[in-house]
Design a protein around this motif. Structure first.
Motif, short mmCIF file in Angstrom:
data_model
loop_
_atom_site.label_atom_id
_atom_site.label_comp_id
_atom_site.label_asym_id
_atom_site.label_seq_id
_atom_site.Cartn_x
_atom_site.Cartn_y
_atom_site.Cartn_z
N LEU A 16 34.16 31.84 38.98
CA LEU A 16 35.22 32.27 38.09
C LEU A 16 35.21 31.42 36.83
O LEU A 16 34.87 30.23 36.86
CB LEU A 16 36.59 32.16 38.76
N PHE A 57 39.84 35.31 31.36
CA PHE A 57 39.33 35.20 32.73
C PHE A 57 38.11 36.09 32.90
O PHE A 57 38.04 37.19 32.36
CB PHE A 57 40.41 35.63 33.73
N HIS A 115 34.61 36.84 35.95
CA HIS A 115 34.06 36.65 37.29
C HIS A 115 32.58 36.99 37.23
O HIS A 115 32.21 38.14 36.96
CB HIS A 115 34.79 37.57 38.27
N LYS A 138 37.79 30.45 33.57
CA LYS A 138 39.14 30.49 33.03
C LYS A 138 39.14 29.77 31.69
O LYS A 138 38.66 28.63 31.59
CB LYS A 138 40.12 29.83 34.00
N SER A 187 39.27 37.14 40.08
CA SER A 187 39.69 36.81 38.73
C SER A 187 41.01 37.47 38.36
O SER A 187 41.81 36.91 37.61
CB SER A 187 38.61 37.20 37.72
#
Length: 341
Positions: free
Chosen positions: A157, A150, A152, A159, A95
């Protein structure tokens, strides 16, 4: 030979892996309730309405039916403020690197007047330092404010992007912060600590040209894992092609460590990893839901060679011998060049 297709910023994730017809079970990308939207394979959900932004559509960016490259778009009532959440499964999951590459893409696209006014760790899921929050003002010659987040979680992931007119900056920032606060995880413990990447120059200098000593053995990818890129890197050098410039990153404080080249903001990463036999470096290309294994070089290729590989002009780089395809369920499908389909 490898030649990347670079992403465009409005579509942050691109198709990178061919469809595997009948190879894995198809998944619906999202399931919706009256109040929330959930990426089922990832176990990540968001409210349907966030800070005056309402869900407009959701689906998959690529790899239709695989549930590994998912987006949902939110809009203000007048459509002036747009927000998008991406939940995706890159085979090189980092990330901090995703934030770094998105930062580069934003600064390059929106022009020299763009100012980065925030770029730091932020709390998420009740824990400090579990997200990166970035804000960019005076984008597009002062017309826009855009912000990004962002995270993780496990193999996935996340976004977030919110963009709107400069005069509605407060609404843009409220949208991003509400999305970060509204993210829910089936397993909060899977949310990993992250921080913005800072890359200093490496003491390592560019070397001489490398020789391709072997093609990737077909068995090498049988244990190819999804990589969680948490290593510390420094900048070994930079290469330039017709498509743009790329940083070459060297693993720090590790003798003969890995070298990586982040290619785009869509999760494509070129890696040169120490070969299994301890001799040379294995070239791999990681992207959404897949890893391609190429040949083994006797050393890390020079900047000139890396530029040729990126541009698809390296005479030594053969087609990938083996490709690992990763399913949302965790299943790995191996495909070998020349094997019966």
């Amino acid at each position: 030979m490898f030649k990347p297709v670079l992403s465009l910023l409005p579509v942050l994730l691109i198709a990178s892996a061919p469809a595997l017809a009948d190879a894995v079970e198809e998944h619906e990308a999202w399931s919706a309730s009256d109040t929330s939207l959930r990426a089922d394979a990832a176990g990540i959900s968001l409210p349907q309405t966030i800070a005056g932004l309402s869900l407009a559509k959701s689906g998959e960016v690529s790899n239709g039916g695989k549930g590994i490259d998912n987006y949902a778009q939110y809009l203000s009532e007048d459509g002036a403020i747009q927000a998008t959440v991406y939940v995706y499964l890159p085979s090189y999951a980092d990330s901090s690197l995703a934030a770094h590459m998105t930062d580069r893409a934003i600064m390059e696209r929106f022009g020299t007047k763009t100012r980065r006014t925030a770029y730091a760790s932020a709390p998420l899921a009740g824990q400090t330092g579990r997200a990166i929050r970035a804000v960019y003002e005076d984008a597009a010659d002062g017309a826009l404010t855009t912000a990004a987040g962002f995270a993780h979680a496990g193999r996935w992931l996340v976004k977030l992007r919110v963009t709107g007119p400069t005069e509605r900056r407060k609404e843009v920032l409220a949208g991003l912060d509400s999305m970060l606060n509204g993210l829910r995880f089936d397993d909060p413990g899977s949310v990993k600590p992250i921080a913005p990447a800072r890359f200093a120059a490496c003491p390592t200098q560019d070397g001489t040209d490398a020789k391709l000593t072997a093609q990737a053995p077909a068995a090498a990818a049988d244990a190819a894992p999804l990589i969680e890129g948490r290593a510390s890197f420094c900048i070994r050098g930079q290469v330039r092609t017709a498509e743009g410039s790329y940083d070459v990153l060297q693993q720090r404080d590790v003798a003969n460590g890995a070298v990586i080249v982040p290619v785009d903001d869509a999760g494509t990463v070129m890696t040169f990893d120490p070969a299994a036999a301890g001799k040379g470096y294995q070239l791999s290309i990681h992207s959404i839901g897949q890893t391609q294994l190429f040949g083994v070089y006797d050393r890390v290729p020079s900047s000139r060679q890396i530029a040729e590989i990126l541009g698809g002009k390296d005479p030594q780089t053969a087609q990938a011998r083996t490709t690992a395809h990763y399913a949302a369920s965790g299943e790995v499908i191996m495909r070998h060049a020349g094997a019966a389909q």
